[in-house]
Design a protein around this motif. Structure first.
Motif, PDB file in Angstrom:
ATOM      1  N   LEU A  43      41.957  42.547  38.121  1.00 39.64           N
ATOM      2  CA  LEU A  43      42.891  43.372  37.366  1.00 39.64           C
ATOM      3  C   LEU A  43      43.855  42.437  36.642  1.00 39.64           C
ATOM      4  O   LEU A  43      44.604  41.680  37.285  1.00 39.64           O
ATOM      5  N   PHE A  48      47.811  45.528  32.601  1.00 41.70           N
ATOM      6  CA  PHE A  48      48.191  46.620  33.498  1.00 41.70           C
ATOM      7  C   PHE A  48      49.680  46.959  33.341  1.00 41.70           C
ATOM      8  O   PHE A  48      50.064  48.134  33.285  1.00 41.70           O
ATOM      9  N   GLY A  53      51.212  50.444  34.093  1.00 40.79           N
ATOM     10  CA  GLY A  53      50.525  50.503  35.381  1.00 40.79           C
ATOM     11  C   GLY A  53      51.467  50.420  36.569  1.00 40.79           C
ATOM     12  O   GLY A  53      51.195  50.983  37.631  1.00 40.79           O
ATOM     13  N   ARG A 103      47.288  56.112  37.569  1.00 40.74           N
ATOM     14  CA  ARG A 103      47.459  54.812  36.901  1.00 40.74           C
ATOM     15  C   ARG A 103      46.124  54.228  36.447  1.00 40.74           C
ATOM     16  O   ARG A 103      46.002  53.754  35.321  1.00 40.74           O
ATOM     17  N   LEU A 104      45.148  54.233  37.337  1.00 35.85           N
ATOM     18  CA  LEU A 104      43.851  53.640  36.981  1.00 35.85           C
ATOM     19  C   LEU A 104      42.674  54.593  37.249  1.00 35.85           C
ATOM     20  O   LEU A 104      41.838  54.806  36.382  1.00 35.85           O
ATOM     21  N   ARG A 111      41.639  51.506  32.733  1.00 34.31           N
ATOM     22  CA  ARG A 111      40.589  50.846  33.533  1.00 34.31           C
ATOM     23  C   ARG A 111      39.800  49.897  32.644  1.00 34.31           C
ATOM     24  O   ARG A 111      39.562  48.749  32.988  1.00 34.31           O
ATOM     25  N   SER A 114      42.037  46.850  31.476  1.00 34.13           N
ATOM     26  CA  SER A 114      42.680  45.911  32.412  1.00 34.13           C
ATOM     27  C   SER A 114      41.746  45.359  33.474  1.00 34.13           C
ATOM     28  O   SER A 114      42.055  44.356  34.098  1.00 34.13           O
TER      29      SER A 114
END
Lengths: 433, 433
Positions: A43, A48, A53, A103-104, A111, A114
């Motif tokens: 990551l 992010f 993120g 967030r992801l 996704r 990052s």
């Protein structure tokens, strides 16, 4: 056991219980930046951060720009409480249907932006290392080597159980996993054992070690009390302290190893945070000497070592597969890293963020557990069979990989590999341009 | 003999033939910056640059901003040909009725803005030191110390005349002249000579050394050929490698000095450029061993050492005046700095700009010329009278000043002082907040 929405391969070093930090570049990045490894991905913490993120973690907001630096030093300097929060937050981002799934897990765009395949990133030295200190607290190793030099009765020096013996290493030649290692020229004794000759080392060796990075400085004249030493430890890596035994034997009196060690020391690329290792505490080698007060553990209920499986993999040149030539464990140490820190600073020596401490070679008590070829081959008096070929020391083209991992509930916390291949010495000692 | 329009006091270390570089702050500066010392003044190179002081030297124009940095590393990295031009240019600025008299001699405004009394500036560590290596090439010292430990027959180890023995020191504890030195706690042997105790050092000592700074890097795996080593040497300082002899005696087997040395090493503040020392070349100690090819001087007509008078001044606590306790000379070395560089890198160890090399203690052959109290007092077996009081080793409050200078045609090229005063050890080993 917590599961990730990411497809983390079974046996991955980088499971949910790990989340180690490193410095990477990859196609599309212009500058090295911080990342964490998770499964077979990394990551990118800069990307992010840019896409909010970290919006679920207020404490890191003022420091997000620090991920956009070419080393982890500034992040390390934020201190252990914040490292712990960041790691816990990322765990909650990676865990399936966790509190930060938006967030992801539920954000395909981020996704895709990052997360980068581990295999496609270039890792870099994770820290700027101001000073590197190598200790010698693997007691079995110190004993084995002492026997070779002085016999079993005097194998350990009188100071050995009273203080963590260490010496200053060379910071400038610490390199990241994957960097080739050129066989060093130097002075060695000729076959008459008396006359020095100028020659490439004939007894090139490995040393299986753990390394620890400092995340909090102390100042000149100001010792670190042992009860506060854990606050100064950022995280851990594997360390191969390559050693030219013949150069060492000739040069090391009276001031210690020098060119025998300073041509390269390789570390693994991912820093396993100190907090991640907490569940794996275990006892070390018992010390029966009465400890000086500054070395007495502040809390004797805290086990001092870590139960880390360690392995040396050797792939001789021309052999298709590698073989494990040693299986050891992080518990085979006489002194803990907090004790090393307390001793290092007892006279006031300042340690800075990014300084690296090596444990010294970690050998177990039995055959097959020694962390150097010097021990495995009885000082080069016998060979070891490695995938069908015989070795006393390393030959050109040989490739060495150190591995280390802990296991709990079927999940693995690993260090990633610490790899290096031996290049032939320069002809005539002169580097090609 | 060239004269300056500046009033340079007779006997000043910083005459026209010197022009050393340092890092200073003073009332009115917000940040440390580069300066040169001249007589009892310093020239602030940032102010001098801003007001077109360097307009007579085209080559330095692209790099003037480098003087506005907190270390000399970037200036050093410009290389010896440019250092030489800058120093020559500044000489011509300072010389009376010289070719650039309009820059300062005839420019009262810039004189007033850029010249600052030496006594009113604070000097700082001149270089960022990545790694510090201490050699041991003062042969008389090595012999004297060897006699104390092993007797005259085995005083020097077999390797001593074949390679410049050295070890990795601690970069983080190198401090600039004037920094107080706290007496270190550590492990020493009790009076029974067997049991270690935790105690402040009772045998705190000095070591009179020269230091050299690196100005050109070499890369991992790439040795510096001896014929090119001079290009890598920026300049020289005095170095006091403070040593706790009792900590050293207990800890140093088998890996060398550690806490005995890493509590502080003091350097003088002004870097005497390598070019400035060229006129003072002289022969060193003859080495009758056959040298390995990588250590053979490329040009045997170039004398390897420098004729630098060296002095240790000691002012015991409570005594009004200091006394000279040692008079030595920079010629008393077995190996030159180019040989040290060639040896250090023979296996491929990378050296970076700002790295510091110490010579090891420079003792002469006779009584009164030894560069450590250990030698002066025969290992502490007798006292030396210093201004009416007796000393074996340093006491709290004692102040030590190293001095070094060359002389030619009545002008003096000096290093400025390398000063440190001993502070009492912390009570109970715990630093006061």
């Amino acid at each position: 056991m917590a599961q990730s929405w990411l497809d983390i391969p079974a046996g991955s070093d980088f499971s949910l219980i790990n989340i180690p930090f490193g410095i990477v570049t990859y196609s599309g990045t212009s500058t090295p930046r911080a990342a964490v490894a998770i499964g077979d991905q990394v990551l990118d913490l800069v990307v992010f951060s840019e896409f909010d993120g970290f919006d679920g973690l207020a404490d890191i907001q003022p420091y997000l720009h620090l991920f956009d630096e070419p080393t982890l030093n500034s992040f390390a300097a934020l201190g252990r409480p914040l490292h712990k929060k960041v790691r816990a937050y990322l765990h909650d981002v990676f865990v399936k249907d966790g509190p930060f799934r938006e967030r992801l897990q539920d954000n395909a765009q981020l996704r895709s932006a990052s997360l980068v395949p581990l295999a496609s990133v270039q890792t870099h030295l994770p820290m700027h290392i101001g000073d590197y200190t190598d200790f010698y607290v693997g007691k079995h190793h110190a004993f084995n080597v002492g026997v070779l030099f002085r016999g079993p009765a005097n194998a350990l020096q009188p100071n050995y159980t009273h203080l963590p013996v260490g010496y200053h290493g060379r910071a400038s030649s610490v390199v990241v996993s994957g960097t080739p290692v050129r066989r060093p020229w130097g002075q060695i004794l000729d076959t008459d054992k008396k006359t020095p000759i100028y020659h490439p080392s004939k007894r090139l060796d490995i040393e299986l070690e753990l390394g620890a990075f400092v995340c909090k400085p102390n100042y000149l004249g100001s010792p670190i009390p042992i009860g506060k030493a854990e606050d100064h430890l950022f995280g851990y890596v594997l360390l191969n302290d390559w050693s030219a035994r013949d150069i060492q034997a000739w040069e090391y009196v009276p001031l210690g190893p020098f060119n025998a060690k300073n041509f390269a020391s390789t570390i693994s690329a991912w820093v396993v945070l100190a907090d991640a290792l907490e569940p794996f505490r275990t006892d070390g080698i018992q010390n029966t000497s009465e400890l000086q007060p500054y070395l007495k553990p502040a809390d004797s209920s805290v086990k001092p070592m870590f139960d880390i499986n360690l392995e040396v993999d050797l792939k001789p040149k021309g052999v298709a597969a590698s073989s494990v030539v040693s299986r050891s464990n992080g518990r085979h140490l006489l002194w803990s890293f907090p004790q090393m820190l307390a001793h290092h600073t007892v006279g006031g020596c300042p340690l800075n963020v990014g300084d690296l401490l090596g444990s010294g070679t970690i050998s177990g008590p039995d055959d097959g557990t020694q962390g150097s070829l010097l021990e495995i081959t009885g000082g080069g008096s016998k060979t070891v069979n490695v995938g069908g070929v015989e070795r006393k020391f390393l030959e050109d083209g040989d490739e060495v990989v150190l591995r280390g991992w802990c296991e709990a509930d079927g999940q693995r916390l690993g260090f990633g590999e610490c790899r290096g291949q031996i290049l032939a010495a320069w002809a005539n000692g002169v580097a090609e341009e």
